[in-house]
Design an enzyme around this catalytic site. Structure first.
Site: not given
Ligand code: G3P
Length: 217
Positions: A82-84, A27, A56
């Site tokens: 965890i999307k960074l 996402t 996310a």
């Protein structure tokens, strides 16, 4: 090759997850906005629908704030990734999560040297954006090819997650050049099933079968 859906549409995700062919979901803030729903609620629902990795994305821009947001997102479910963003601060946060054993997806990657840094920061996934490079007159697939070569040269375990995929040709080429994962809009996943010769062949088989008057059951 793993196939992730790039979507926040939980009805569509549930429908395609029923095929047993979806390994995860990605996402981003744009897709969350499109859903019109609270982010934490949508991510939790997707995590229930698909047992694989669910990316996310943080919205903060400083490392400390990204770490705080990421820690909150990681509490939603054990399969949250965890999307960074691929920025200096994003990679500092990535290093922090790598040390904690939390999975990360470093996104908005547009160059091989950015991907090298993501691997050095211990990213679980790096997301090169194929379609957006193509839009600017570059060949997005060259980026996947270069990252594959760099990661193989040094044995980096970061997985290449081909993103910003616009069509089935992108999926095919990403698979040929060795991307580990492709994340695709639901419409492209639907297109992967289709071929006019499959439809034509099936029509003929069914016609010929009917002419036999037989029944298998
Ligand atoms: O989720 C990241 C990426 O797949 C976005 O794709 O189509 O907005 O370039 P797109």
């Amino acid at each position: 090759m793993q196939i992730f859906l790039d979507s926040t549409d939980t009805k569509v995700i549930a429908d395609f997850a029923a095929t047993g062919l979806i390994d995860g979901v990605t996402t981003n803030p744009t897709l969350i906005a499109k859903s019109g729903r609270p982010m934490l609620e949508v991510i939790a629902e997707i995590c229930d629908l698909v047992p694989g990795p669910i990316s996310a994305e943080v919205a903060a821009t400083t490392a400390d704030a990204m770490i705080a947001e990421g820690a909150k997102l990681a509490q939603i479910a054990p399969n949250v990734v965890i999307k960074l963003p691929l920025t200096r601060d994003g990679l500092i946060a990535c290093g922090h999560f790598a040390n904690e054993g939390v999975k990360t997806n470093v996104t908005l990657c547009f160059s091989p040297t950015q991907a090298l840094l993501a691997a050095k920061a211990g990213a679980t996934y790096v997301s090169p954006f194929i379609g957006r490079l193509d839009d600017y007159g570059f060949d997005g697939m060259d980026l996947i090819r270069d990252i594959r070569a760099i990661y193989d040269n040094y044995g980096y375990e970061t997985e290449i997650l081909a993103a910003s995929v616009r069509n089935t040709a992108h999926v095919k080429e990403a698979a040929v050049v060795g991307a580990d994962v492709v994340t695709i809009p639901p419409s492209v996943f639907g297109d992967m099933f289709k071929h006019p010769l499959t439809d034509k062949g099936l029509e003929q088989f069914l016609k010929d079968w009917a002419s036999t008057g037989q029944s298998i059951l």
